[in-house]
Design a protein around this motif. Structure first.
Motif, PDB file in Angstrom:
ATOM      1  N   HIS A  85      -0.857  -1.132  -4.229  1.00 22.16           N
ATOM      2  CA  HIS A  85      -2.407  -0.441  -3.975  1.00 22.16           C
ATOM      3  C   HIS A  85      -2.126   1.032  -3.656  1.00 22.16           C
ATOM      4  O   HIS A  85      -1.398   1.384  -2.777  1.00 22.16           O
ATOM      5  N   LEU A  86      -2.643   1.908  -4.549  1.00 25.39           N
ATOM      6  CA  LEU A  86      -2.455   3.314  -4.760  1.00 25.39           C
ATOM      7  C   LEU A  86      -3.542   3.795  -3.815  1.00 25.39           C
ATOM      8  O   LEU A  86      -4.797   3.458  -4.309  1.00 25.39           O
ATOM      9  N   VAL A  87      -3.366   4.556  -2.523  1.00 20.73           N
ATOM     10  CA  VAL A  87      -4.519   4.739  -1.887  1.00 20.73           C
ATOM     11  C   VAL A  87      -4.679   6.428  -1.487  1.00 20.73           C
ATOM     12  O   VAL A  87      -3.710   6.953  -1.226  1.00 20.73           O
ATOM     13  N   ASN A  88      -5.839   6.613  -1.629  1.00 20.16           N
ATOM     14  CA  ASN A  88      -6.057   8.070  -1.014  1.00 20.16           C
ATOM     15  C   ASN A  88      -7.405   8.244  -0.344  1.00 20.16           C
ATOM     16  O   ASN A  88      -8.326   7.766  -0.638  1.00 20.16           O
TER      17      ASN A  88
ATOM     18  N   SER B 236      -8.806  11.013  -9.948  1.00 22.50           N
ATOM     19  CA  SER B 236      -7.889  11.822 -11.087  1.00 22.50           C
ATOM     20  C   SER B 236      -6.500  11.616 -10.613  1.00 22.50           C
ATOM     21  O   SER B 236      -5.625  10.948 -11.484  1.00 22.50           O
ATOM     22  N   LEU B 237      -6.372  11.868  -9.147  1.00 19.52           N
ATOM     23  CA  LEU B 237      -4.755  11.833  -8.639  1.00 19.52           C
ATOM     24  C   LEU B 237      -4.242  10.343  -8.977  1.00 19.52           C
ATOM     25  O   LEU B 237      -3.178  10.288  -9.356  1.00 19.52           O
ATOM     26  N   LEU B 238      -4.914   9.455  -8.425  1.00 15.26           N
ATOM     27  CA  LEU B 238      -4.492   8.423  -8.496  1.00 15.26           C
ATOM     28  C   LEU B 238      -4.423   7.497  -9.728  1.00 15.26           C
ATOM     29  O   LEU B 238      -3.400   6.758 -10.158  1.00 15.26           O
ATOM     30  N   GLU B 239      -5.354   7.935 -10.561  1.00 15.56           N
ATOM     31  CA  GLU B 239      -5.097   7.456 -12.299  1.00 15.56           C
ATOM     32  C   GLU B 239      -3.809   8.190 -12.678  1.00 15.56           C
ATOM     33  O   GLU B 239      -3.171   7.464 -13.468  1.00 15.56           O
ATOM     34  N   ASP B 240      -3.287   9.348 -12.632  1.00 16.92           N
ATOM     35  CA  ASP B 240      -2.159   9.723 -12.869  1.00 16.92           C
ATOM     36  C   ASP B 240      -0.854   9.003 -12.128  1.00 16.92           C
ATOM     37  O   ASP B 240      -0.115   8.691 -13.069  1.00 16.92           O
ATOM     38  N   TYR B 241      -1.033   8.642 -11.089  1.00 13.25           N
ATOM     39  CA  TYR B 241       0.162   7.711 -10.443  1.00 13.25           C
ATOM     40  C   TYR B 241      -0.074   6.208 -10.847  1.00 13.25           C
ATOM     41  O   TYR B 241       0.983   5.470 -10.780  1.00 13.25           O
ATOM     42  N   LYS B 242      -0.925   5.596 -11.515  1.00 14.47           N
ATOM     43  CA  LYS B 242      -1.309   4.504 -11.952  1.00 14.47           C
ATOM     44  C   LYS B 242      -0.167   4.285 -13.316  1.00 14.47           C
ATOM     45  O   LYS B 242       0.006   3.192 -13.481  1.00 14.47           O
ATOM     46  N   LYS B 243       0.599   5.435 -13.609  1.00 12.75           N
ATOM     47  CA  LYS B 243       1.533   5.071 -14.371  1.00 12.75           C
ATOM     48  C   LYS B 243       2.536   3.931 -14.180  1.00 12.75           C
ATOM     49  O   LYS B 243       3.338   3.497 -14.904  1.00 12.75           O
TER      50      LYS B 243
ATOM     51  N   ILE C  83       0.924  -1.204  -0.027  1.00 11.88           N
ATOM     52  CA  ILE C  83      -0.086   0.034  -0.014  1.00 11.88           C
ATOM     53  C   ILE C  83       0.708   1.197   0.246  1.00 11.88           C
ATOM     54  O   ILE C  83       1.847   1.240   0.754  1.00 11.88           O
ATOM     55  N   VAL C  84       0.583   2.008  -0.767  1.00 14.77           N
ATOM     56  CA  VAL C  84       1.155   3.419  -0.843  1.00 14.77           C
ATOM     57  C   VAL C  84       0.300   4.601  -0.801  1.00 14.77           C
ATOM     58  O   VAL C  84      -0.659   4.803  -1.528  1.00 14.77           O
ATOM     59  N   GLY C  85       0.314   5.356   0.117  1.00 15.28           N
ATOM     60  CA  GLY C  85      -0.544   6.564   0.449  1.00 15.28           C
ATOM     61  C   GLY C  85      -0.214   7.736  -0.527  1.00 15.28           C
ATOM     62  O   GLY C  85       0.934   8.120  -0.609  1.00 15.28           O
ATOM     63  N   ILE C  86      -1.068   8.436  -1.255  1.00 18.65           N
ATOM     64  CA  ILE C  86      -1.022   9.162  -2.155  1.00 18.65           C
ATOM     65  C   ILE C  86      -1.832  10.550  -2.169  1.00 18.65           C
ATOM     66  O   ILE C  86      -3.158  10.113  -1.860  1.00 18.65           O
ATOM     67  N   ASP C  87      -1.274  11.640  -1.509  1.00 15.65           N
ATOM     68  CA  ASP C  87      -2.010  12.752  -1.399  1.00 15.65           C
ATOM     69  C   ASP C  87      -1.563  14.080  -2.351  1.00 15.65           C
ATOM     70  O   ASP C  87      -2.107  15.171  -2.048  1.00 15.65           O
TER      71      ASP C  87
ATOM     72  N   VAL D  18      -1.791  -3.039 -10.439  1.00 18.28           N
ATOM     73  CA  VAL D  18      -1.950  -1.818  -9.598  1.00 18.28           C
ATOM     74  C   VAL D  18      -3.465  -1.555  -9.502  1.00 18.28           C
ATOM     75  O   VAL D  18      -4.372  -1.454 -10.258  1.00 18.28           O
ATOM     76  N   ASN D  19      -3.607  -1.349  -8.465  1.00 15.31           N
ATOM     77  CA  ASN D  19      -5.123  -0.935  -7.924  1.00 15.31           C
ATOM     78  C   ASN D  19      -5.280   0.283  -7.206  1.00 15.31           C
ATOM     79  O   ASN D  19      -4.372   0.944  -6.497  1.00 15.31           O
ATOM     80  N   ILE D  20      -6.478   1.060  -7.448  1.00  9.25           N
ATOM     81  CA  ILE D  20      -6.673   2.574  -7.126  1.00  9.25           C
ATOM     82  C   ILE D  20      -7.698   2.126  -5.857  1.00  9.25           C
ATOM     83  O   ILE D  20      -8.827   1.528  -6.086  1.00  9.25           O
ATOM     84  N   ILE D  21      -7.589   2.832  -4.832  1.00 11.32           N
ATOM     85  CA  ILE D  21      -8.614   2.863  -3.734  1.00 11.32           C
ATOM     86  C   ILE D  21      -8.731   3.959  -2.989  1.00 11.32           C
ATOM     87  O   ILE D  21      -7.870   4.811  -2.686  1.00 11.32           O
TER      88      ILE D  21
END
Length: 145
Positions: free
Chosen positions: A37-40, A68-75, A9-13, A84-87
């Motif tokens: 797992h990209l998490v916001n 939108s932020l997590l979609e950018d990081y989904k790179k 898990i990585v927290g993205i803000d 890669v999952n977005i949560i």
């Protein structure tokens, strides 16, 4: 005791600390062939205090921004990571990440950026990173930019 990680898990803000944590998470996920797992977490305490004013439109915008932020990081997927999952969830970030998401995805590593809060802010609101360190049931890596 396993020396590899399978669910990270990585927290993205949107902060520079989160960017550094993301880069480290990509490296570790690639080395371990792990799911990332990209998490916001949208701090719902803000909205619950203002609920009487019907802030559902602001909540919707916050969720759209987070997605939108997590979609950018989904790179990360293009960096050689297959899964890669977005949560995006609502709640208190330090408890939702460790109590909810980590258990759901069976996380064995949580990566977060070091916070830039000063001593007064830490005393008043508490550090999300400190909360994660104290309550996580798995390894936690704190990354400094």
């Amino acid at each position: 005791m396993s020396l590899t990680y399978k669910n990270i898990i990585v927290g993205i803000d949107g902060s520079k600390e989160a960017e550094a944590a993301f880069k480290k998470a990509v490296e570790i996920a690639k080395r371990n062939d792990a799911t990332l797992h990209l998490v916001n977490i949208i701090d719902s305490r803000i909205y619950s205090a203002l609920e009487a004013y019907n802030f559902s439109e602001e909540e919707k915008r916050a969720e759209e921004f987070a997605t939108s932020l997590l979609e950018d990081y989904k790179k990360a997927e293009t960096a050689g990571i297959e899964n890669v999952n977005i949560i995006v969830q609502y709640g208190s970030p330090k408890s939702v990440i460790t109590q909810d998401i980590a258990k759901k995805v069976e996380a064995d590593l949580i990566i977060c950026g070091a916070t830039g809060l000063n001593a007064v802010e830490r005393f008043l609101v508490g550090s999300v990173t400190t909360g994660i360190i104290r309550s996580a049931d798995c390894d936690v890596l704190v990354v400094r930019p």
